[in-house]
Scaffold this active site. Structure first.
Site, PDB file in Angstrom:
ATOM      1  N   CYS A 114       0.849  -1.198   0.000  1.00 55.67           N
ATOM      2  CA  CYS A 114       0.000   0.000   0.000  1.00 55.67           C
ATOM      3  C   CYS A 114       0.885   1.250   0.000  1.00 55.67           C
ATOM      4  CB  CYS A 114      -0.895   0.012   1.241  1.00 55.67           C
ATOM      5  SG  CYS A 114      -1.860   1.537   1.345  1.00 55.67           S
ATOM      6  N   GLU A 144       3.418  -6.101   8.528  1.00 58.13           N
ATOM      7  CA  GLU A 144       3.802  -4.720   8.207  1.00 58.13           C
ATOM      8  C   GLU A 144       4.980  -4.276   9.071  1.00 58.13           C
ATOM      9  OE1 GLU A 144       0.640  -1.719   8.211  1.00 58.13           O
ATOM     10  OE2 GLU A 144       2.174  -0.251   8.783  1.00 58.13           O
ATOM     11  N   SER A 241      -5.498  -6.573  11.647  1.00 52.29           N
ATOM     12  CA  SER A 241      -5.231  -5.670  12.769  1.00 52.29           C
ATOM     13  C   SER A 241      -6.301  -4.586  12.857  1.00 52.29           C
ATOM     14  CB  SER A 241      -3.841  -5.046  12.596  1.00 52.29           C
ATOM     15  OG  SER A 241      -3.635  -4.031  13.534  1.00 52.29           O
ATOM     16  N   ASN A 242      -6.632  -3.957  11.711  1.00 46.14           N
ATOM     17  CA  ASN A 242      -7.574  -2.828  11.815  1.00 46.14           C
ATOM     18  C   ASN A 242      -8.962  -3.307  12.222  1.00 46.14           C
ATOM     19  OD1 ASN A 242      -9.595  -2.427   9.380  1.00 46.14           O
ATOM     20  ND2 ASN A 242      -7.744  -3.375   8.564  1.00 46.14           N
ATOM     21  N   SER A 285     -10.111  -4.759   5.090  1.00 45.41           N
ATOM     22  CA  SER A 285      -9.819  -5.821   4.119  1.00 45.41           C
ATOM     23  C   SER A 285     -11.039  -6.689   3.816  1.00 45.41           C
ATOM     24  CB  SER A 285      -8.656  -6.685   4.625  1.00 45.41           C
ATOM     25  OG  SER A 285      -8.779  -6.944   5.995  1.00 45.41           O
TER      26      SER A 285
END
Ligand code: SF4
Length: 336
Positions: A114, A144, A241-242, A285
């Site tokens: 990204c 990440e 994670s988000n 996602s």
């Protein structure tokens, strides 16, 4: 479905017997996920199957399974990809050593990192070149974090929450900067930063937010839902994670319960006991088709009244990775 409420408006109060759903906007796929999935699909179209993908392209079970059916093969490490093959690197970003390994195996690499993760990579490289100690706030073991640390391993230390912040050591307190993973809880990150600032008063902040727009606006939206919903359902995968942070944000903002589900059939009817208002959203996602199936499931249980709660407009898009744009230019226009 009722028309969307204007940004930051308060959802209407339900009549006594109404069972309703408050649907977050924005929710679901972000620009980086959209681009990464499109990159795999375009690579399959241009080169044919199989196309190898290093790590889950995005952290969503449904997306991974759908791409597998189309001919993508997901691997953990570059050395699992046969020499000379096509490999797409996931949206989470990689260390430079992964590009070196791919070149050694003569792989055609399509980098779907990204652009907002690349921005953090560039910040890390720049501060490392200026010999700063970089305190990277993030979760141990997340892809990440591994990719960002790999940009400057000699200069970056991971700070996984306030406890780490209280004990991390640096070489020179006058040259310290914090950066972060893009998908963290905004509130928790600021707590960690506050702890770091009490220890290192000269701590430098990143030039702009590292926690990305999609993570931030989804957290704001789910908090708004949680003011009125007894139950909040976040559609997303456990390794996202988000999505996990959205469940925490909902609970922190007052929801009695909040759950993360990949699919509608994971919802337990017992969760609905005494619930008149369900808040529904999805991680960055998770595609909207999964939200639609949850809406259908809820409608089947009497939650037919759906109200959109809009807290922001979202129109960001990213173009395909440069390797695909280059290939597309060599194709006849009629084929595009
Ligand atoms: Fe990019 Fe943010 Fe989406 Fe991650 S969540 S892919 S950083 S836009």
């Amino acid at each position: 479905m009722k028309p969307p409420t204007p940004p930051h408006s308060h959802p209407s109060r339900p009549t006594q017997a109404t069972k309703r759903v408050l649907l977050a906007s924005p929710r679901g796929w972000c620009a980086g996920v959209d681009r990464a999935v499109a990159a795999v699909e375009k690579a399959l179209e241009l080169y044919g199957a199989p196309v190898y993908v290093r790590h889950e392209i995005v952290h969503n079970k449904y997306v991974v399974q759908t791409l597998e059916r189309k001919g993508a093969i997901f691997v953990e490490q570059t050395d699992e990809v046969p020499e000379g093959s096509i490999v797409v690197l996931s949206a989470h970003g990689v260390a430079p050593t992964v590009h070196t390994e791919a070149a050694e195996r003569m792989l055609t690499t399509i980098d779907a990192t990204c652009p907002l993760v690349t921005k953090v990579h560039k910040e890390a490289t720049r501060y490392a070149n200026d010999d700063y100690d970089i305190l990277l706030i993030g979760h141990q073991g997340h892809e990440e974090v591994i990719g960002t640390t790999g940009q400057a391993p000699d200069h970056i230390q991971l700070v996984d929450g306030p406890t780490d912040a209280a004990k991390v050591e640096v070489r020179d307190e006058a040259k310290v900067v914090w950066l972060s993973q893009t998908t963290l809880s905004v509130d928790e990150t600021m707590e960690t930063v506050d702890t770091l600032k009490t220890r290192f008063p000269n701590l430098l902040s990143p030039p702009s937010d590292d926690i990305c727009y999609a993570t931030q606006n989804r957290q704001i939206a789910v908090k708004k839902l949680a003011e009125d919903a007894q139950l909040v359902i976040v559609v997303g995968s456990r390794n996202s994670s988000n999505s996990q942070r959205m469940v925490e944000a909902a609970l922190g903002a007052g929801a009695d319960t909040a759950y993360l589900v990949d699919f509608a059939d994971e919802i337990d009817e017992a969760w609905l006991h005494g619930v008149t208002t369900v808040g529904l959203t999805s991680g960055a996602s998770a595609p909207d088709v999964l939200v639609d199936s949850v809406l259908k499931w809820l409608a089947g249980h009497g939650y037919t009244d759906v109200e959109t709660v809009k807290t922001a407009d979202q129109s960001i898009t990213f173009s395909l990775p440069k390797e695909l744009r280059r290939n597309l230019r060599t194709q006849p226009v009629d084929d595009l």
